[in-house]
Design an enzyme around this catalytic site. Structure first.
Site, PDB file in Angstrom:
ATOM      1  N   TYR A 295       0.839  -1.194   0.000  1.00 55.09           N
ATOM      2  CA  TYR A 295       0.000   0.000   0.000  1.00 55.09           C
ATOM      3  C   TYR A 295       0.880   1.252   0.000  1.00 55.09           C
ATOM      4  CZ  TYR A 295      -4.143   2.748   1.301  1.00 55.09           C
ATOM      5  OH  TYR A 295      -5.189   3.635   1.332  1.00 55.09           O
TER       6      TYR A 295
ATOM      7  N   CYS B 197      -8.855   9.913   1.675  1.00 57.24           N
ATOM      8  CA  CYS B 197      -8.078   8.678   1.546  1.00 57.24           C
ATOM      9  C   CYS B 197      -6.650   8.940   1.115  1.00 57.24           C
ATOM     10  CB  CYS B 197      -8.752   7.737   0.556  1.00 57.24           C
ATOM     11  SG  CYS B 197     -10.292   7.108   1.189  1.00 57.24           S
ATOM     12  N   HIS B 198      -6.511   9.664   0.009  1.00 57.88           N
ATOM     13  CA  HIS B 198      -5.157   9.865  -0.498  1.00 57.88           C
ATOM     14  C   HIS B 198      -4.889  11.319  -0.836  1.00 57.88           C
ATOM     15  CE1 HIS B 198      -6.430   5.680  -1.421  1.00 57.88           C
ATOM     16  NE2 HIS B 198      -5.363   5.446  -0.697  1.00 57.88           N
ATOM     17  N   GLY B 199      -5.737  12.211  -0.307  1.00 57.60           N
ATOM     18  CA  GLY B 199      -5.437  13.635  -0.376  1.00 57.60           C
ATOM     19  C   GLY B 199      -5.617  14.307  -1.727  1.00 57.60           C
TER      20      GLY B 199
END
Lengths: 418, 233
Positions: A295, B197-199
């Protein structure tokens, strides 16, 4: 390897069956008379431990499936029903949930054992590749299993992971719809994940048979990384390996039981005790610990397709390892430079795992990029270069010599010879 | 029975005669040669052709300078029919995984816009995923329209994302184009949406401005059935 087995059952009935289905002889030659290198250490017990883990997951899984409901409306409640109402349901579910983590702990040790002692090298390439395939199947199985309780992490983990395929140019979105059976993760997705989660362990078992078959064809590697040359180098599987494997397995069970009975939710996420809500994403989604290094690699690359390719590439690379590391000396014991780079690599992998658990921002992103780069450099640059420039230490003349401490050593292997 | 013998295929040949066909490559034993399946798979049979000579399968393929034989044609034709048959069987097995009729039937949603106040974003469900309906304020519309296209990773003017005369209504699928999380409204550097979540940061037109997402939030197909009713899908 062993000569022709002289196994002959005592009873007339077994002699009768043996002549028609020689399964006892097969078991005998595989797990009793089978010669194992006499210098195997405890790192070699994880193969047996992994078989145990697979057995535990299949048995507890079959039981859970008797009580579980694979529907969007019923999944979460049926898991709570298992936890509260079903006799010993709490135990069986905690064993299954923690069993997945134990399985991965064991498989990572098993893989790093192989990396350290060069177990992937000639003639064990296919054995190694079968192992990589088992690892991939394990990841797919674990991922789909984690979706089944239909909590928030289940749902959003499924969403993020299936969306990885949308990065493929052109066909991506169509493939994702095919995986979902709809336009989002929903009932069809849950139901097919349940079906596949039930199927894959048996596929793993099938590949495990091939893995063991290949292992018994080429023989086990060993800490000295040298071939078996005479009977003095081996001991029979039973009682030597059986006893050692059993002792290690019992120790592993104690560790396992500690998690199950004392900290059963330590490796999970509290968010997964909230029923899935397709309209709200948890603020911080992270996969299960065993996926964290991958991840971190996914998030380190500032492009969607690039991240997905790097993540899958980091696993696929393992399959090519036998051709990336061309050094003839197998064991790190006799490879002074490789040994140091091995431990750096271990630290990098653990570092990636830690970074995968952190939010993707600021210094974490930069650190992830550095470690991701190192991960690939290790395989694509360091290992090929070491193969040519490292001067290995002299290896013992035989396994017996390495165990008994006899000093006469074979001359250092020259490049190109084997 | 030894393990080694097992490895060479002898045991498999003995246990499962079907595998005996592989045996010659991995070590044959007498009892495999006698396997009833062997003849079917490998054994050459005499063939009679017009010239009256006996030929057999093993040689027809390699006959020097000869025309392809009828046997060659039959091989290829049989193989081709088999392949088409396999594909025909595989397709239903794959296609069953695609969205089914009941899922497709639910693929449109009607929404009454009258209760949505200016500056408010509501989320409705369409095809199982969230759709944001943003009743934009004047400043939000201006900010979206004033953004130069060269500042956008996925250039698209605001006018292409709303309907003319209905600029206050921005309707987008509330799924981050990165990996499918639901972004949070009125947040991020551009006060549009922010994906936790991932900006990824989106502006008031739902366009990607910063972060890993490759594309703007998707505008679903929709029509205004009346001034205050919209049908999505």
């Amino acid at each position: 390897m062993s000569g022709p087995s002289n196994f002959k059952p005592k009873s007339a009935f077994l002699q009768w069956t043996e002549r028609r289905l020689p399964i006892l002889g097969l078991m005998h030659s595989s797990f009793v008379a089978y010669p194992t290198p006499r210098n195997l250490n405890y790192w070699w017990t994880f193969g047996g431990i992994l078989s145990f883990c697979l057995g535990v997951q299949i048995i507890t899984g079959i039981v859970l499936a008797m009580h579980y409901t694979p529907t969007v409306a019923g999944a979460f409640e049926s898991v709570e029903h298992i936890m509260r109402d079903v006799n010993f349901g709490w135990l069986i579910r905690y064993v299954h949930a923690n069993g997945a983590s134990m399985f991965f702990i064991a498989v990572y040790i098993h893989i790093f054992r192989g990396l350290y002692y060069g177990s992937y090298k000639e003639p064990r390439e296919i054995l190694w590749i079968l192992g990589v395939i088992i690892f991939l199947l394990m990841m797919a199985t674990a991922f789909m299993g984690y979706v089944l309780p239909w909590g928030q992490m289940s749902f959003w983990g499924a969403t993020v992971i299936t969306n990885l395929f949308s990065a493929l140019p052109g066909v991506g979105p169509k493939i994702v719809e095919l995986l979902w059976g709809g336009y989002s993760v929903d009932q069809p997705t849950l139901q097919r994940f349940f079906s596949l989660h039930y199927l894959l362990p048996f596929m793993i078992a099938g590949v495990v048979v091939l893995h063991i078959w290949a292992l018994h064809e080429v023989g086990q590697n060993n800490p000295a990384g040298i071939d078996v040359k005479s009977d003095k180098d081996t001991v029979p599987f039973t009682p030597y390996a059986t006893a050692k494997d059993n002792f290690a397995m019992v120790c592993f069970m104690i560790f396992f039981a500690w998690f199950v009975f004392y900290i059963p939710n330590y490796l999970g996420h509290a968010d997964n005790y909230i029923p899935a809500n397709p309209l709200q994403t948890p603020t911080h989604i992270v996969p299960e610990w065993y996926f964290l290094p991958f991840y971190a690699i996914l998030r380190a690359i500032p492009s969607k397709l690039g991240g997905v390719m790097a993540m899958f590439g980091s696993i696929a690379l393992l399959a090519f390892l036998p051709w990336l590391d061309r050094a003839k000396t197998r064991s790190a014991r006799y490879r002074p430079l490789f040994k140091q780079f091995f431990w750096v690599f271990v630290i990098v992998c653990i570092g990636l795992g830690w970074l995968g658990s952190k939010p993707a921002e600021g210094a974490y992103v930069i650190a992830s990029r550095i470690l991701t780069a190192y991960y690939f450099i290790h395989f694509l640059v360091i290992l090929p270069l070491l193969s040519y420039y490292e001067k290995p230490a002299p290896v013992p003349a035989s396994i017996a010599d390495s165990v008994l401490g006899n000093q006469p050593l074979a001359p250092a292997r020259v490049k190109g010879s084997r | 029975m030894t393990l080694e013998a097992f490895n060479r295929g002898a045991a498999i040949g003995r246990i499962l005669p079907v595998f005996a066909g592989f045996a010659p490559r991995i070590g044959a034993t007498a009892d495999m040669q006698a396997s009833p399946f062997r003849g079917v798979l490998l054994e050459a049979r005499p063939l009679r052709r017009d010239d009256g000579k006996d030929r057999n399968l093993a040689t027809t393929k390699t006959m020097n300078g000869d025309q392809p034989t009828r046997r060659d044609f039959l091989y290829i034709a049989t193989g081709a029919v088999g392949a088409v048959g396999a594909a025909a069987v595989a397709w239903p097995l794959i296609h069953q995984m695609n969205p089914d009729a009941s899922v497709q039937a639910l693929a449109s949603t009607e929404v009454d816009l009258s209760p949505i106040a200016e500056g408010q974003i509501v989320t409705v469900k369409w095809r199982g995923k969230p759709v944001f309906i943003s009743h934009r304020t004047k400043t939000e519309i201006q900010a979206a329209e004033a953004t130069p296209l060269r500042d956008l990773p996925d250039p698209q003017p605001d006018s292409a994302r709303v309907q003319k005369g209905k600029e206050q209504w921005l309707i987008v699928v509330g799924v981050c184009t990165h990996l499918g999380c639901v972004p949070l409204g009125h947040q991020g550097d551009y006060k549009g949406w922010f994906c936790p979540c991932h900006g990824s940061h989106y502006d008031t037109s739902g366009r990607i401005r910063k972060g890993p997402a490759p594309a703007n939030l998707v505008v679903p197909p929709y029509v205004f059935t009346t001034d205050t009713m919209v049908r999505i899908g």
